[in-house]
Write a protein that holds these residues in place. Structure first.
Motif, PDB file in Angstrom:
ATOM      1  N   LEU A  42      88.384   8.511  42.415  1.00 55.99           N
ATOM      2  CA  LEU A  42      89.144   7.276  42.349  1.00 55.99           C
ATOM      3  C   LEU A  42      90.396   7.566  41.535  1.00 55.99           C
ATOM      4  N   ASP A  43      91.559   7.393  42.159  1.00 55.24           N
ATOM      5  CA  ASP A  43      92.836   7.594  41.478  1.00 55.24           C
ATOM      6  C   ASP A  43      93.439   6.216  41.240  1.00 55.24           C
ATOM      7  N   MET A  44      93.416   5.767  40.004  1.00 55.13           N
ATOM      8  CA  MET A  44      93.884   4.426  39.673  1.00 55.13           C
ATOM      9  C   MET A  44      95.399   4.290  39.828  1.00 55.13           C
ATOM     10  N   SER A  46      97.468   5.936  42.235  1.00 47.61           N
ATOM     11  CA  SER A  46      97.854   5.881  43.647  1.00 47.61           C
ATOM     12  C   SER A  46      96.967   4.938  44.462  1.00 47.61           C
ATOM     13  N   GLY A  47      95.796   4.595  43.924  1.00 51.87           N
ATOM     14  CA  GLY A  47      94.862   3.747  44.653  1.00 51.87           C
ATOM     15  C   GLY A  47      93.959   4.527  45.593  1.00 51.87           C
ATOM     16  N   LEU A  48      94.048   5.856  45.590  1.00 53.45           N
ATOM     17  CA  LEU A  48      93.222   6.680  46.463  1.00 53.45           C
ATOM     18  C   LEU A  48      91.744   6.523  46.121  1.00 53.45           C
ATOM     19  N   VAL A  49      90.941   6.373  47.166  1.00 58.22           N
ATOM     20  CA  VAL A  49      89.486   6.310  47.051  1.00 58.22           C
ATOM     21  C   VAL A  49      88.923   7.319  48.045  1.00 58.22           C
ATOM     22  N   ASP A  50      88.056   8.217  47.603  1.00 57.96           N
ATOM     23  CA  ASP A  50      87.435   9.182  48.509  1.00 57.96           C
ATOM     24  C   ASP A  50      86.021   9.465  48.020  1.00 57.96           C
ATOM     25  N   PHE A  51      85.030   9.088  48.828  1.00 63.58           N
ATOM     26  CA  PHE A  51      83.631   9.297  48.492  1.00 63.58           C
ATOM     27  C   PHE A  51      82.917   9.914  49.676  1.00 63.58           C
TER      28      PHE A  51
END
Length: 173
Positions: A42-44, A46-51
């Motif tokens: 979770l990159d706060m 850039s908003g990137l989410v990857d799970f």
């Protein structure tokens, strides 16, 4: 994967031990499968989410059912992972011990097929270096070309309820 794409100064959090559970509720049978090996970023900034999860780690508590699920339906030798990649659409500042509702828009990949999903969940700052992520969503097996057993139709629901809980630790860069 994307865990290698970290850039300096970012507020990035990750986990390698998040909890995933799916619930299958059919007419004559209900069961769950779970894994404690969810990986995520979770990159706060850039908003990137990857799970993603290695589907071979799912455990329903019955070895024969697990083998059939992996070999005959999920085909984990060919499609070992399920993954959600997207961006936070809605979030606010995170206050300690106060759940904040968030929305992520992205792509869920399972069984070699992709589907756009909007997922609602909560983020709770537990400390300056830890965030708790909690979410749930529905997965319709037919959307991913996963067939329901014809002879055992009562044992598996077409729609699975997936819940995720993960403690993410701040990445020191």
């Amino acid at each position: 994967m994307l865990l290698l794409c970290l850039h300096a100064g970012a507020q990035q959090y990750r986990t390698e031990s998040g909890a995933v559970e799916f619930l299958s509720t059919a007419a004559l049978n209900e069961f769950t499968g779970e894994s404690g090996q969810l990986n995520g970023l979770l990159d706060m900034d850039s908003g990137l989410v990857d799970f993603y999860i290695d589907l071979n780690t799912l455990d329903t508590g019955i070895g024969l059912r697990d083998r059939h699920m992996r070999d005959n339906y999920l085909e984990t030798k060919k499609y070992p992972f399920a993954e959600f990649t997207g961006k936070l659409e809605k979030s606010g500042p995170l206050e300690v011990n106060k759940p904040t509702e968030v929305q992520a828009r992205g792509t869920f990949t399972l069984h070699g097929k992709e589907k756009s999903l909007n997922i609602t969940g909560t983020l709770t700052r537990l400390s300056p270096s830890e965030i708790l992520l909690e979410t749930g969503f529905q997965v319709t097996l037919g959307d991913f070309d996963i067939e329901i057993p014809k002879l055992m139709f009562y044992e598996l629901s077409e729609t699975q309820t997936v819940t995720i809980q993960a403690r993410l630790q701040k990445v020191d860069l």
